[in-house]
Enzyme design. Sequence first.
Site, PDB file in Angstrom:
ATOM      1  CB  CYS A 178      40.540  96.892 105.236  1.00 42.88           C
ATOM      2  SG  CYS A 178      39.955  98.649 105.198  1.00 42.88           S
ATOM      3  CG  ASP A 238      40.334  95.290 109.718  1.00 42.75           C
ATOM      4  OD1 ASP A 238      41.177  95.725 110.223  1.00 42.75           O
ATOM      5  OD2 ASP A 238      39.529  95.547 109.110  1.00 42.75           O
ATOM      6  CB  VAL A 297      26.167  75.969 116.073  1.00 43.74           C
ATOM      7  CG1 VAL A 297      27.080  76.527 117.136  1.00 43.74           C
ATOM      8  CG2 VAL A 297      27.043  75.993 114.693  1.00 43.74           C
ATOM      9  CD  GLU A 298      31.243  70.193 114.821  1.00 44.87           C
ATOM     10  OE1 GLU A 298      32.004  69.482 115.555  1.00 44.87           O
ATOM     11  OE2 GLU A 298      31.317  70.633 113.615  1.00 44.87           O
ATOM     12  CG  LEU A 299      31.587  73.143 119.781  1.00 47.91           C
ATOM     13  CD1 LEU A 299      32.083  72.880 121.086  1.00 47.91           C
ATOM     14  CD2 LEU A 299      31.215  74.717 119.807  1.00 47.91           C
ATOM     15  CG  HIS A 319      35.597  96.381 111.442  1.00 51.50           C
ATOM     16  ND1 HIS A 319      36.181  97.231 112.415  1.00 51.50           N
ATOM     17  CD2 HIS A 319      36.578  95.830 110.940  1.00 51.50           C
ATOM     18  CE1 HIS A 319      37.166  97.299 112.356  1.00 51.50           C
ATOM     19  NE2 HIS A 319      37.676  96.331 111.439  1.00 51.50           N
ATOM     20  CD  GLU A 320      31.058  98.848 110.228  1.00 50.73           C
ATOM     21  OE1 GLU A 320      31.562  99.909 111.338  1.00 50.73           O
ATOM     22  OE2 GLU A 320      31.481  98.402 109.452  1.00 50.73           O
TER      23      GLU A 320
END
Length: 215
Positions: free
Chosen positions: A41, A48, A63-65, A82-83
């Site tokens: 946070c 979080d 995308v490679e995992l 968060h946003e």
Amino acid sequence: MRYGEQILKEFDVERDLEVWENKQEREYMIKIILPEFCCLCPRSGYPDFATIYLEYIPNKLVVELKTIKLYINSFMNRNISHEDSINEIYTVLEKKLEPKYMKITGDFNPRGNVHTVIEVSSQSFLKSVEKPRKEEQAYEFKDRGDNKRAGARRINERERDRSRDDKRGNSRSFSSDRPSRGFKSDDKPKRAPKDGFRKISFEGDKKPRIVKKDK
């Protein structure tokens, strides 16, 4: 410093996030779930936790995992909201992959009686999907209007033909010429005459004899 911490600290998204060539010609959806997202946070420093849901229709690249796992884990020691975190992930992947469609959802664990879900998707794709649907609905409404007008026109034609026949004396209603099939008020069920019935008697029939006793 342990090797995992060293990898995450030195991870550079522009350099280390690998993408592969998409060899498939058909359109298909890739869904990736990353259940161990963690960030700090920016105000309190408390961690979080969230589950990241990634969905995208690839264009030329996928995308490679392993590297996307490292990229997501690199947020572990970052102070970010968060946003901002979900929007940053979306921006980076959209720039790297240039997919036909992409949607990222961050489902954060409740903290302080607050449950947050952040969702970012390709608005251009959604608009392109909604536009044909709106045109289709407009076409349906147009068809309904045409059907209503055609029905009203047929009703007017029938009324016009009926009025013309009435003027000529050729009514199309033949109810007066047809015999009535209903019962009249004076109709009563007919019974056979009494003479037509014959009482059946048997030989040897005897009437019961009444015996009076003296008192």
